[in-house]
Design a protein around this motif. Structure first.
Motif, PDB file in Angstrom:
ATOM      1  N   CYS A  87       0.845  -1.191   0.000  1.00  0.00           N
ATOM      2  CA  CYS A  87       0.000   0.000   0.000  1.00  0.00           C
ATOM      3  C   CYS A  87       0.885   1.248   0.000  1.00  0.00           C
TER       4      CYS A  87
ATOM      5  N   ARG B 132      -6.310  -5.741   6.516  1.00  0.00           N
ATOM      6  CA  ARG B 132      -6.589  -4.686   5.522  1.00  0.00           C
ATOM      7  C   ARG B 132      -7.779  -3.829   5.946  1.00  0.00           C
TER       8      ARG B 132
ATOM      9  N   TRP C  27      -4.150   0.808  -1.784  1.00  0.00           N
ATOM     10  CA  TRP C  27      -3.610  -0.538  -1.944  1.00  0.00           C
ATOM     11  C   TRP C  27      -3.059  -0.724  -3.337  1.00  0.00           C
TER      12      TRP C  27
ATOM     13  N   GLN D 270      -2.364  -7.268  -3.864  1.00  0.00           N
ATOM     14  CA  GLN D 270      -2.387  -8.306  -2.847  1.00  0.00           C
ATOM     15  C   GLN D 270      -2.249  -9.627  -3.573  1.00  0.00           C
TER      16      GLN D 270
END
Length: 195
Positions: free
Chosen positions: A133, A178, A191, A194
């Motif tokens: 992030c 998160r 973000w 992931q």
């Protein structure tokens, strides 16, 4: 798969040579190589710093000047037989002046790792997920504290217009982490990805 809860050690003296064994959990090959380099600095008088690694299903072994196949591979076989992953086995050898022969070396390096493992507590290995992030500079310290408090491991922090922070956390905890970061960051976290 199992890993170790904490590092375990052994010390053997065989025909005047001293073998200092250690088996410890490591997240990856890079961390393992850093540890091996640190051991070399810690033991400048050692004749050999041999190692074996099982991490993420990948294996590696290094004899560090011992005859080929007499140190690293036998150490690796001990880790395989124990079905361990995410572990590094190292053995620092101080040469005592008496040659052990190939069979003697295999036995010594195998025994150093096996003796250390007798003291170890095996735990179920947790799969980890990675995320990244971007945060404003004034949130970097807060984000680092949040990650540490929630069992996440900081992988990198790159400074540009914002701070791009990459981290890993136990896979089962990532979604909740998160959400906590999003709520506490009040929309100031962005973000990147992931895995």
């Amino acid at each position: 798969m199992q890993t170790l809860a904490a590092p375990v050690h052994s010390e053997l003296v065989i025909r005047k040579s001293r073998f200092l064994g250690c088996v410890q959990p490591v997240p990856d090959r890079a961390a393992a190589l850093e540890h091996v380099a640190a051991l070399r600095n810690e033991h400048p008088g050692a004749a050999h710093v041999c190692w074996a690694l099982m991490a993420g299903g990948h294996s590696a072994a290094h004899d560090d000047g011992e005859p080929g196949g007499t140190a690293g591979r036998p150490m690796l076989e001990v880790l395989r037989r124990q079905e361990l992953d995410g572990v590094l086995a190292t053995v620092v050898r101080y040469f005592g002046g008496v040659k052990l022969g190939a069979g003697g070396l295999v036995r010594a390096y195998t025994e150093a790792v096996a003796q250390a493992l007798l003291q170890g507590q095996q735990v179920l290995m947790q799969r980890r997920a990675r995320a990244a992030c971007a945060v404003p500079y004034d949130l970097e310290g807060w984000l680092r504290r949040q990650l540490a408090a929630h069992g996440a491991q900081l992988l990198s922090a790159r400074h540009a217009d914002e701070v791009l922070v990459e981290f890993s956390a136990p896979e089962n905890d990532m979604a909740a982490l998160r959400e906590r970061l999003d709520a506490a960051g009040q929309g100031r976290l962005h973000w990147a990805r992931q895995d």
